[in-house]
Design an enzyme around this catalytic site. Structure first.
Site, PDB file in Angstrom:
ATOM      1  N   ASP A   1       0.838  -1.206   0.000  1.00 47.06           N
ATOM      2  CA  ASP A   1       0.000   0.000   0.000  1.00 47.06           C
ATOM      3  C   ASP A   1       0.871   1.254   0.000  1.00 47.06           C
ATOM      4  OD1 ASP A   1      -2.209  -1.717   0.216  1.00 47.06           O
ATOM      5  OD2 ASP A   1      -2.081  -1.695   2.406  1.00 47.06           O
TER       6      ASP A   1
ATOM      7  N   HIS B   1      -5.426  -3.461   5.388  1.00 47.19           N
ATOM      8  CA  HIS B   1      -4.827  -3.861   4.107  1.00 47.19           C
ATOM      9  C   HIS B   1      -5.879  -4.413   3.159  1.00 47.19           C
ATOM     10  CE1 HIS B   1      -1.693  -5.035   1.353  1.00 47.19           C
ATOM     11  NE2 HIS B   1      -1.955  -6.325   1.478  1.00 47.19           N
TER      12      HIS B   1
END
Length: 340
Positions: A175, A202
């Site tokens: 990310d 996530h």
């Protein structure tokens, strides 16, 4: 790969200077799921890392070939391949860092939640073995859904009496990698100089990039730009799944991100100061028991879980919006660990 390119790749992966003393430590890294789409490039990248002296590659099939292939690379790490449950203990013994990319990949139309039952069972079995054979290792969880697999791992370790919250990490580095890349492209700044914290979880809306804290700062981005960058970071995995047209998910970029985080863990273990990465860990930053934020790494794993800093109004709204889904995912993992 020519020696000059190999050296360049290793230097880029390291990203930070380290002392000769730190580099000299003997460190064993085990990759569980090493024959898979993430595991193979991750094995390659860890073989390039000069902090790794022993690389243990484990999977249910195919690992001897991967190990033989990677072992021919002229870097110091000694590579061994292990296959099948009966060799899992040997693969894990003495490991300093265990990286877990094992599990099935996401396919088009499949949410991370759809992966849950398969991957949760795999993770539970592997963590049971970790608690037996290398209970002091730092565990880097890549297997999705990370928002649930990290709590599963914690419960397995608790049951075995080996849980140390400082040594369990959900790898959310992809990310961060995406946020850096997308921000640099939009703000027209050098991508190698960019840093963007990403907090939350996530998966989808639980991923919250803090572009207000991005460096170097840019005045060129509008509120709409920030919204679009946030959405693209959250949907980065889907972007790759769709681009591969059903033939895979994010494997290469995930392997890179996994190698970056493992490298940071090794530096921390070796006493390199001020190693900070974002990770999904046990946390008191919010009311949730697990949360991704900046973490300072050290000789015991987590040295300090850092706060969120000053958030923009858009980010404050995003933080509140993600909590319900993240709480549900965490609870689902805990429930699975106790029910099976």
């Amino acid at each position: 790969m020519r020696p000059s390119l190999l050296k360049s790749a290793a230097q880029h992966l390291r990203r930070r200077d380290y002392s000769a003393a730190a580099a000299a430590a003997e460190r064993k890294v085990a990759i569980l799921g090493a024959a898979g789409g993430i595991g193979q490039p991750l094995a390659l990248l860890m073989k390039l890392n000069p902090l790794v002296s022993s690389l243990s590659l484990y999977d249910i099939a195919g690992t001897p070939g991967v190990a033989a292939d990677v072992s021919h690379i002229n870097t110091p790490a000694l590579v061994k391949g292990f296959v099948g449950e009966e060799q899992l203990g040997e693969a894990l013994e003495g490991s300093d860092v265990v990286i877990i990319p094992a599990g099935v990949p996401r396919k088009p139309g499949m949410t991370r939640d759809d992966l849950f039952n398969i991957n949760a069972g795999i993770v539970k079995g592997l963590c049971t073995a970790i608690s037996k054979y290398c209970p002091n290792a730092l565990v880097n969880m890549i297997s999705n859904p990370v928002n649930s697999t990290v709590p599963i791992a914690a419960e397995v370790f608790k049951k075995a009496g080996t849980y140390d919250e400082k040594k369990l990490f959900g790898v959310t580095t992809l990310d961060v990698v995406r946020a850096k890349t997308f921000y640099a492209g939009k703000a027209n700044v050098p991508v190698t100089e960019v840093n963007v914290p990403v907090v939350g979880g996530h998966a989808g809306v639980t991923i919250l990039p803090l572009f207000s804290q991005a460096t170097p700062a840019s005045n060129a981005l509008s509120h709409e730009d920030i919204k679009a960058l946030t959405k693209r970071t959250q949907d980065g995995g889907t972007e790759v799944v769709e681009a591969k047209a059903g033939k895979g998910s994010a494997t290469l970029s995930m392997a890179y991100a996994g190698a970056v985080f493992a490298d940071a863990c090794l530096k921390g273990l070796n006493g390199v100061p001020d190693v900070v990465e974002c990770s999904f860990v046990q946390s008191t930053v919010t009311e949730l028991p697990f949360f991704a934020s900046k973490v300072r790494l050290g000789k015991n794993g987590v040295e300090e879980v850092l706060g969120l800093g000053e958030l923009s109004e858009f980010e404050k709204e995003g933080l509140e919006n993600l909590k319900g889904e993240l709480k549900s995912s965490i609870e689902k993992g805990i429930k699975f660990a106790h029910a099976n």
